[in-house]
Design a protein around this motif. Structure first.
Motif, PDB file in Angstrom:
ATOM      1  N   PRO A 101      -9.063   4.612 -10.879  1.00  0.00           N
ATOM      2  CA  PRO A 101      -9.248   5.073 -12.263  1.00  0.00           C
ATOM      3  C   PRO A 101      -8.989   3.952 -13.265  1.00  0.00           C
ATOM      4  N   LEU A 102      -9.834   3.902 -14.302  1.00  0.00           N
ATOM      5  CA  LEU A 102      -9.666   2.946 -15.399  1.00  0.00           C
ATOM      6  C   LEU A 102      -9.355   3.731 -16.668  1.00  0.00           C
ATOM      7  N   TYR A 103      -8.220   3.435 -17.277  1.00  0.00           N
ATOM      8  CA  TYR A 103      -7.760   4.216 -18.430  1.00  0.00           C
ATOM      9  C   TYR A 103      -8.050   3.448 -19.722  1.00  0.00           C
ATOM     10  N   LEU A 104      -8.607   4.192 -20.704  1.00  0.00           N
ATOM     11  CA  LEU A 104      -8.923   3.631 -22.016  1.00  0.00           C
ATOM     12  C   LEU A 104      -8.217   4.434 -23.098  1.00  0.00           C
ATOM     13  N   MET A 105      -7.862   3.749 -24.189  1.00  0.00           N
ATOM     14  CA  MET A 105      -7.410   4.437 -25.400  1.00  0.00           C
ATOM     15  C   MET A 105      -8.664   4.816 -26.172  1.00  0.00           C
ATOM     16  N   MET A 106      -9.036   6.109 -26.129  1.00  0.00           N
ATOM     17  CA  MET A 106     -10.342   6.489 -26.656  1.00  0.00           C
ATOM     18  C   MET A 106     -10.320   7.898 -27.236  1.00  0.00           C
ATOM     19  N   ASP A 107     -11.364   8.162 -28.033  1.00  0.00           N
ATOM     20  CA  ASP A 107     -11.663   9.512 -28.501  1.00  0.00           C
ATOM     21  C   ASP A 107     -12.629  10.103 -27.471  1.00  0.00           C
ATOM     22  N   GLN A 108     -12.171  11.055 -26.714  1.00  0.00           N
ATOM     23  CA  GLN A 108     -12.951  11.549 -25.578  1.00  0.00           C
ATOM     24  C   GLN A 108     -14.276  12.157 -26.015  1.00  0.00           C
ATOM     25  N   ASP A 109     -14.269  12.904 -27.117  1.00  0.00           N
ATOM     26  CA  ASP A 109     -15.518  13.523 -27.584  1.00  0.00           C
ATOM     27  C   ASP A 109     -16.549  12.465 -27.959  1.00  0.00           C
ATOM     28  N   LYS A 110     -16.087  11.401 -28.659  1.00  0.00           N
ATOM     29  CA  LYS A 110     -17.009  10.329 -29.052  1.00  0.00           C
ATOM     30  C   LYS A 110     -17.550   9.596 -27.822  1.00  0.00           C
ATOM     31  N   MET A 111     -16.678   9.399 -26.829  1.00  0.00           N
ATOM     32  CA  MET A 111     -17.122   8.715 -25.629  1.00  0.00           C
ATOM     33  C   MET A 111     -18.149   9.553 -24.859  1.00  0.00           C
ATOM     34  N   LEU A 112     -17.944  10.867 -24.813  1.00  0.00           N
ATOM     35  CA  LEU A 112     -18.933  11.746 -24.177  1.00  0.00           C
ATOM     36  C   LEU A 112     -20.261  11.685 -24.916  1.00  0.00           C
ATOM     37  N   GLN A 113     -20.203  11.690 -26.260  1.00  0.00           N
ATOM     38  CA  GLN A 113     -21.430  11.596 -27.051  1.00  0.00           C
ATOM     39  C   GLN A 113     -22.152  10.280 -26.787  1.00  0.00           C
ATOM     40  N   LEU A 114     -21.386   9.180 -26.699  1.00  0.00           N
ATOM     41  CA  LEU A 114     -21.967   7.867 -26.429  1.00  0.00           C
ATOM     42  C   LEU A 114     -22.709   7.865 -25.100  1.00  0.00           C
ATOM     43  N   LEU A 115     -22.064   8.312 -24.033  1.00  0.00           N
ATOM     44  CA  LEU A 115     -22.675   8.276 -22.703  1.00  0.00           C
ATOM     45  C   LEU A 115     -23.873   9.215 -22.614  1.00  0.00           C
ATOM     46  N   LEU A 116     -23.761  10.410 -23.224  1.00  0.00           N
ATOM     47  CA  LEU A 116     -24.882  11.353 -23.217  1.00  0.00           C
ATOM     48  C   LEU A 116     -26.110  10.736 -23.899  1.00  0.00           C
ATOM     49  N   ASN A 117     -25.916  10.141 -25.060  1.00  0.00           N
ATOM     50  CA  ASN A 117     -27.050   9.565 -25.788  1.00  0.00           C
ATOM     51  C   ASN A 117     -27.717   8.447 -24.995  1.00  0.00           C
ATOM     52  N   LEU A 118     -26.900   7.586 -24.387  1.00  0.00           N
ATOM     53  CA  LEU A 118     -27.474   6.443 -23.685  1.00  0.00           C
ATOM     54  C   LEU A 118     -28.229   6.868 -22.434  1.00  0.00           C
ATOM     55  N   ILE A 119     -27.674   7.817 -21.676  1.00  0.00           N
ATOM     56  CA  ILE A 119     -28.372   8.257 -20.459  1.00  0.00           C
ATOM     57  C   ILE A 119     -29.630   9.044 -20.821  1.00  0.00           C
ATOM     58  N   LYS A 120     -29.570   9.846 -21.907  1.00  0.00           N
ATOM     59  CA  LYS A 120     -30.781  10.555 -22.346  1.00  0.00           C
ATOM     60  C   LYS A 120     -31.857   9.568 -22.784  1.00  0.00           C
ATOM     61  N   ASN A 121     -31.450   8.513 -23.453  1.00  0.00           N
ATOM     62  CA  ASN A 121     -32.424   7.483 -23.814  1.00  0.00           C
ATOM     63  C   ASN A 121     -33.057   6.862 -22.579  1.00  0.00           C
ATOM     64  N   ALA A 122     -32.258   6.681 -21.524  1.00  0.00           N
ATOM     65  CA  ALA A 122     -32.799   6.152 -20.277  1.00  0.00           C
ATOM     66  C   ALA A 122     -33.823   7.105 -19.679  1.00  0.00           C
ATOM     67  N   PHE A 123     -33.520   8.424 -19.757  1.00  0.00           N
ATOM     68  CA  PHE A 123     -34.491   9.415 -19.261  1.00  0.00           C
ATOM     69  C   PHE A 123     -35.807   9.300 -20.023  1.00  0.00           C
ATOM     70  N   GLU A 124     -35.705   9.201 -21.365  1.00  0.00           N
ATOM     71  CA  GLU A 124     -36.915   9.162 -22.193  1.00  0.00           C
ATOM     72  C   GLU A 124     -37.708   7.881 -21.988  1.00  0.00           C
ATOM     73  N   ALA A 125     -37.031   6.799 -21.564  1.00  0.00           N
ATOM     74  CA  ALA A 125     -37.739   5.533 -21.346  1.00  0.00           C
ATOM     75  C   ALA A 125     -38.555   5.532 -20.062  1.00  0.00           C
ATOM     76  N   MET A 126     -38.299   6.508 -19.161  1.00  0.00           N
ATOM     77  CA  MET A 126     -39.013   6.551 -17.872  1.00  0.00           C
ATOM     78  C   MET A 126     -40.022   7.691 -17.917  1.00  0.00           C
ATOM     79  N   GLU A 127     -41.291   7.340 -18.058  1.00  0.00           N
ATOM     80  CA  GLU A 127     -42.341   8.357 -18.139  1.00  0.00           C
ATOM     81  C   GLU A 127     -42.539   9.051 -16.791  1.00  0.00           C
ATOM     82  N   GLU A 128     -42.401   8.329 -15.705  1.00  0.00           N
ATOM     83  CA  GLU A 128     -42.521   8.927 -14.373  1.00  0.00           C
ATOM     84  C   GLU A 128     -41.129   9.041 -13.772  1.00  0.00           C
ATOM     85  N   GLN A 129     -41.066   9.522 -12.531  1.00  0.00           N
ATOM     86  CA  GLN A 129     -39.779   9.644 -11.854  1.00  0.00           C
ATOM     87  C   GLN A 129     -39.143   8.269 -11.735  1.00  0.00           C
ATOM     88  N   GLY A 130     -37.860   8.222 -12.121  1.00  0.00           N
ATOM     89  CA  GLY A 130     -37.186   6.927 -12.128  1.00  0.00           C
ATOM     90  C   GLY A 130     -35.738   7.055 -11.699  1.00  0.00           C
TER      91      GLY A 130
END
Length: 538
Positions: free
Chosen positions: A415-444
């Motif tokens: 485990p790697l521990y960070l001093m963070m706002d958990q809600d903001k970090m969840l929002q960050l990861l969700l947005n980036l992975i969703k952007n990755a989904f949208e960048a792949m028109e076919e199965q990726g």
């Protein structure tokens, strides 16, 4: 050949000629006098009365040799006196005395014939004329030497460009003023932004400005005890400081108001007073340089604050312009539908769904804009970033299956521990992975890799999409910039801001046709913070 050796040669020739032509009645005495005369010249630096002996022996040598050829010896003797004579009157007197001596000695052995009298007068006048010309020559040489010495001294003590005292002479003169014990004030001055003018005006233009500054300082401080060029664009002034308060006010008025008004150059300066701030020269310089540095620092901070304020205003202007542009489009659409409904007796039913879509779009846009621009209260606590990533992957598992994409997670092993706002970090990861989904028109494939590097958590999110052209990589974090048909252009800007709030960095690598990789680096929580967050309460 030395001066005395030339006299030695002349003396030998005259002595030999007098004996050969049987002019001398006492050859042995003549030789003895010649030897003593030469010794007197070679020992003149050791014997105090050597000059007097030389004159006496010259008269005796001339009288015994009975040769007019002794005239050059008189010239040589006059020349030695001229090197020590400083006034023209003394030179004339010496010349007359030697000429008269030569004439009297010559008259003692000369027969009174017309030829001899003519030769006697010619030799006497020649002696006097030569003495005058020789003194003029020595006078010119002496003046040139004094002028060269003066110029050399000036160059070693003054700055060649401004004509003021240089750095070394400033320290020397300041030391003398301190030793005198009178109260003085040392002012060190630095011209702001003068080095930056080299680019615009060239060094010739800057040199001209330095000359004008030096001349203006002389005019503004005529009572100054010392004005010098202390460095490249720095000057030093020393003034009498009988009334410190009034003097300080006058200096501040002249350097902060009058000087910039006349030259367009602002000044930083530092002052030190003797004996209040120190009893030695080095103490005064240290205090003045420290005060100058403090004023420079304050000026730099004000400039940085002004630049930051200007940058903020520029960014606000760009955001406002982008926001107005994004909102104007749906408003134009709604306005058109309302104008159409007016022709249909205000029946908006055919366009109701479209109008509501545009209103929803504006609401979403303003909500994202507020989230981006308005600071929110954050709750930083120590959390394991592994748990956040796992939670995001579980939330996106169904969407990935629906789109036919695969997600792979490679964790650090512990485990790697960070001093963070958990809600903001969840929002960050969700947005980036969703952007990755949208960048792949076919199965990726989306890879999420978590590692520990230099006490920081490194999260890499890569996809196998179409990638981003190199020309657009620098723009993707700018507000309202998007390549999507329906995007607001604030998603990545919000993500970037979240990373910055966590003291981290975000980098992007992409290649057209091969995909994109985002690398997020956030410092790990300190051991003390981790212990405080995880310790049980009592």
């Amino acid at each position: 050949m030395g001066y005395n050796w030339i006299l030695f040669g002349y003396t030998v020739v005259i002595c030999g000629s007098s004996i050969y032509f049987e002019r001398s009645l006492h050859p042995a005495l003549l030789v003895l006098i010649a030897i003593l005369y030469i010794i007197a010249h070679f020992t003149e630096k050791r014997l105090v009365i050597s000059v007097f002996l030389q004159i006496v022996l010259l008269i005796a040598f001339h009288s015994v040799s009975q040769m007019a050829w002794c005239l050059p010896l008189y010239f040589a003797q006059i020349g030695k006196h001229f090197h020590k004579i400083r006034t023209p009157g003394s030179a004339v007197l010496v010349s007359l005395l030697y000429t008269l001596t030569f004439a009297l000695v010559s008259y003692s052995y000369m027969k009174l014939t017309l030829y001899n009298v003519s030769a006697f007068l010619f030799s006497s006048i020649s002696c006097l004329t030569f003495a005058f010309l020789f003194y003029q020559y020595i006078y010119v040489l002496r003046n040139q030497t004094q002028q060269l010495d003066s110029e050399k001294k000036h160059l070693t003590t003054h700055d060649a460009l401004t004509g003021l005292y240089n750095y070394e002479e400033c320290h020397r003169q300041l030391g003398k003023l301190v030793q005198q014990g009178a109260p003085i004030a040392l002012v060190l001055i630095d011209c702001k932004d003068l080095k930056s003018l080299n680019t615009a005006n060239g060094f010739h233009g800057v040199n001209r400005i330095l000359k004008q500054a030096a001349q203006l300082l002389r005019i503004m401080f005529p009572e100054a005890l010392l004005i010098s060029r202390y460095g490249g664009d720095e000057f030093a002034i020393v003034l009498e400081s009988n009334h410190i308060g009034q003097l300080t006010h006058n200096i501040e008025q002249q350097l902060t108001v009058d000087f910039p008004k006349l030259t367009g150059i602002e000044m930083n300066f530092g002052m030190a007073f003797y004996p209040n701030d120190g009893e030695y020269k080095d103490d005064l310089i240290f205090i003045a340089e420290r005060n100058l540095y403090m004023m420079k620092r304050e000026s730099w901070l004000k400039r940085e604050e002004h630049m930051l304020r200007s940058e903020k205003l520029r960014v606000v202007g760009e955001l406002a312009s982008g926001m107005a542009h994004e909102i104007r489009n749906p408003l134009t659409t709604i306005k058109g539908f309302l104008q159409l409904s007016r022709a249909d007796n205000f029946n908006v039913r055919p366009w109701y769904d479209l109008i509501m879509d545009e209103i929803t779009r504006m609401s979403m846009l303003t909500a994202e804009f507020l989230q981006f621009s308005k600071p929110h209260a954050t709750q930083f606590k120590v959390h394991a970033i592994d748990d956040c990533i796992q939670r995001v992957l579980s939330l996106l598992d169904s969407e990935a299956a629906r789109l036919g994409h695969e997600i792979q997670f490679e964790h650090a092993g512990q485990p790697l521990y960070l001093m963070m706002d958990q809600d903001k970090m969840l929002q960050l990861l969700l947005n980036l992975i969703k952007n990755a989904f949208e960048a792949m028109e076919e199965q990726g494939l989306v890879r999420v890799h978590l590692s520990n590097h230099n006490q920081s958590a490194v999260i890499e999110i890569s996809d196998t999409g179409s990638g981003i052209p190199q020309s657009e990589l620098e723009k993707i974090f700018l507000p309202f910039y998007t390549t999507k048909d329906s995007g607001t252009g604030l998603g990545l800007s919000i993500c970037h801001k979240i990373v910055q709030d966590h003291q981290g960095t975000m980098e992007v690598e992409s290649e057209s046709g091969k995909g994109t990789k985002l690398t997020i680096t956030i410092p790990l929580a300190s051991h003390d913070a981790y212990s405080t967050e995880t310790s049980p309460s009592h």
